[in-house]
Design a protein around this motif. Structure first.
Motif, PDB file in Angstrom:
ATOM      1  N   GLN A  43       0.851  -1.187   0.000  1.00  0.00           N
ATOM      2  CA  GLN A  43       0.000   0.000   0.000  1.00  0.00           C
ATOM      3  C   GLN A  43       0.891   1.243   0.000  1.00  0.00           C
ATOM      4  O   GLN A  43       1.675   1.452   0.930  1.00  0.00           O
ATOM      5  N   ILE A  44       0.770   2.015  -1.058  1.00  0.00           N
ATOM      6  CA  ILE A  44       1.482   3.287  -1.177  1.00  0.00           C
ATOM      7  C   ILE A  44       0.433   4.351  -1.460  1.00  0.00           C
ATOM      8  O   ILE A  44      -0.449   4.162  -2.292  1.00  0.00           O
ATOM      9  N   SER A  45       0.542   5.465  -0.761  1.00  0.00           N
ATOM     10  CA  SER A  45      -0.414   6.558  -0.927  1.00  0.00           C
ATOM     11  C   SER A  45       0.304   7.818  -1.380  1.00  0.00           C
ATOM     12  O   SER A  45       1.464   8.032  -1.026  1.00  0.00           O
ATOM     13  N   PRO A  46      -0.392   8.661  -2.152  1.00  0.00           N
ATOM     14  CA  PRO A  46       0.209   9.947  -2.498  1.00  0.00           C
ATOM     15  C   PRO A  46       0.317  10.802  -1.240  1.00  0.00           C
ATOM     16  O   PRO A  46      -0.576  10.790  -0.394  1.00  0.00           O
ATOM     17  N   GLY A  47       1.422  11.489  -1.120  1.00  0.00           N
ATOM     18  CA  GLY A  47       1.624  12.385   0.017  1.00  0.00           C
ATOM     19  C   GLY A  47       1.683  13.816  -0.469  1.00  0.00           C
ATOM     20  O   GLY A  47       0.927  14.213  -1.348  1.00  0.00           O
ATOM     21  N   ALA A  48       2.626  14.580   0.064  1.00  0.00           N
ATOM     22  CA  ALA A  48       2.762  15.982  -0.300  1.00  0.00           C
ATOM     23  C   ALA A  48       3.217  16.108  -1.748  1.00  0.00           C
ATOM     24  O   ALA A  48       4.185  15.478  -2.158  1.00  0.00           O
ATOM     25  N   GLY A  49       2.508  16.911  -2.491  1.00  0.00           N
ATOM     26  CA  GLY A  49       2.848  17.163  -3.890  1.00  0.00           C
ATOM     27  C   GLY A  49       3.258  18.612  -4.079  1.00  0.00           C
ATOM     28  O   GLY A  49       4.282  19.050  -3.566  1.00  0.00           O
ATOM     29  N   PHE A  50       2.421  19.360  -4.784  1.00  0.00           N
ATOM     30  CA  PHE A  50       2.709  20.760  -5.078  1.00  0.00           C
ATOM     31  C   PHE A  50       2.807  21.578  -3.796  1.00  0.00           C
ATOM     32  O   PHE A  50       2.035  21.384  -2.858  1.00  0.00           O
ATOM     33  N   ARG A  51       3.769  22.492  -3.780  1.00  0.00           N
ATOM     34  CA  ARG A  51       3.915  23.447  -2.689  1.00  0.00           C
ATOM     35  C   ARG A  51       4.045  24.848  -3.270  1.00  0.00           C
ATOM     36  O   ARG A  51       4.719  25.033  -4.282  1.00  0.00           O
ATOM     37  N   THR A  52       3.468  25.803  -2.591  1.00  0.00           N
ATOM     38  CA  THR A  52       3.671  27.194  -2.975  1.00  0.00           C
ATOM     39  C   THR A  52       5.064  27.630  -2.501  1.00  0.00           C
ATOM     40  O   THR A  52       5.694  26.962  -1.672  1.00  0.00           O
ATOM     41  N   ARG A  53       5.519  28.756  -3.010  1.00  0.00           N
ATOM     42  CA  ARG A  53       6.809  29.299  -2.563  1.00  0.00           C
ATOM     43  C   ARG A  53       6.770  29.548  -1.054  1.00  0.00           C
ATOM     44  O   ARG A  53       7.749  29.297  -0.349  1.00  0.00           O
ATOM     45  N   GLU A  54       5.641  30.035  -0.566  1.00  0.00           N
ATOM     46  CA  GLU A  54       5.514  30.319   0.861  1.00  0.00           C
ATOM     47  C   GLU A  54       5.626  29.037   1.682  1.00  0.00           C
ATOM     48  O   GLU A  54       6.293  29.025   2.730  1.00  0.00           O
ATOM     49  N   GLN A  55       4.993  27.962   1.230  1.00  0.00           N
ATOM     50  CA  GLN A  55       5.094  26.685   1.937  1.00  0.00           C
ATOM     51  C   GLN A  55       6.526  26.158   1.922  1.00  0.00           C
ATOM     52  O   GLN A  55       7.028  25.662   2.937  1.00  0.00           O
ATOM     53  N   GLN A  56       7.190  26.279   0.775  1.00  0.00           N
ATOM     54  CA  GLN A  56       8.570  25.805   0.666  1.00  0.00           C
ATOM     55  C   GLN A  56       9.484  26.641   1.558  1.00  0.00           C
ATOM     56  O   GLN A  56      10.389  26.104   2.200  1.00  0.00           O
ATOM     57  N   THR A  57       9.247  27.945   1.615  1.00  0.00           N
ATOM     58  CA  THR A  57      10.045  28.823   2.474  1.00  0.00           C
ATOM     59  C   THR A  57       9.900  28.415   3.937  1.00  0.00           C
ATOM     60  O   THR A  57      10.893  28.350   4.671  1.00  0.00           O
ATOM     61  N   ALA A  58       8.678  28.115   4.352  1.00  0.00           N
ATOM     62  CA  ALA A  58       8.456  27.700   5.744  1.00  0.00           C
ATOM     63  C   ALA A  58       9.190  26.398   6.045  1.00  0.00           C
ATOM     64  O   ALA A  58       9.838  26.271   7.095  1.00  0.00           O
ATOM     65  N   LEU A  59       9.113  25.435   5.142  1.00  0.00           N
ATOM     66  CA  LEU A  59       9.817  24.159   5.343  1.00  0.00           C
ATOM     67  C   LEU A  59      11.325  24.367   5.376  1.00  0.00           C
ATOM     68  O   LEU A  59      12.036  23.762   6.195  1.00  0.00           O
ATOM     69  N   TYR A  60      11.818  25.214   4.492  1.00  0.00           N
ATOM     70  CA  TYR A  60      13.256  25.482   4.433  1.00  0.00           C
ATOM     71  C   TYR A  60      13.733  26.169   5.717  1.00  0.00           C
ATOM     72  O   TYR A  60      14.780  25.815   6.272  1.00  0.00           O
ATOM     73  N   ASN A  61      12.953  27.114   6.209  1.00  0.00           N
ATOM     74  CA  ASN A  61      13.316  27.800   7.450  1.00  0.00           C
ATOM     75  C   ASN A  61      13.313  26.842   8.636  1.00  0.00           C
ATOM     76  O   ASN A  61      14.175  26.942   9.520  1.00  0.00           O
ATOM     77  N   GLN A  62      12.374  25.902   8.663  1.00  0.00           N
ATOM     78  CA  GLN A  62      12.358  24.883   9.717  1.00  0.00           C
ATOM     79  C   GLN A  62      13.611  24.016   9.636  1.00  0.00           C
ATOM     80  O   GLN A  62      14.225  23.689  10.653  1.00  0.00           O
ATOM     81  N   TYR A  63      13.978  23.651   8.407  1.00  0.00           N
ATOM     82  CA  TYR A  63      15.193  22.864   8.197  1.00  0.00           C
ATOM     83  C   TYR A  63      16.424  23.619   8.699  1.00  0.00           C
ATOM     84  O   TYR A  63      17.247  23.067   9.438  1.00  0.00           O
TER      85      TYR A  63
END
Length: 105
Positions: free
Chosen positions: A28-48
């Protein structure tokens, strides 16, 4: 928003074929996170950068921002992850990020 919203249609088709083949193989494989906005990517990058998040690409360089990548969910099954990584090429897919067996392009 579903996992496939704003995603490249060819990539979606290939991922759907991978998921269907995995199911036939008993995984069983499910789709997870796909498209991200620049704002979402910025938040993830800042957390990293702060040490409180997973590895994330610099905003503007993530294939997620262009609908060309998806993180798959193996539902805790490492055998499913191994199967997907071994068979991705059959569907024109790849797992190009070292250490991220869930990030498919």
């Amino acid at each position: 928003m579903s996992g496939f919203d704003n995603m490249n249609p060819l990539l979606v088709s290939r991922i759907q074929m991978l998921i269907a083949a995995a199911a036939k193989a008993g995984f069983q494989i499910s789709p997870g996170a796909g498209f991200r906005t620049r704002e979402q990517q910025t938040a993830l990058y800042n957390q990293y950068l702060s040490g409180s998040g997973n590895k994330a690409a610099r905003p503007g360089s993530s294939t997620h921002e262009h609908g060309l990548a998806m993180d798959l969910d193996y539902n805790g099954n490492s055998a499913a992850a191994n199967w997907a990584n071994q068979n991705a090429g059959l569907f024109g897919l790849a797992f190009p990020v070292s250490g991220e067996n869930w990030h498919v392009q």
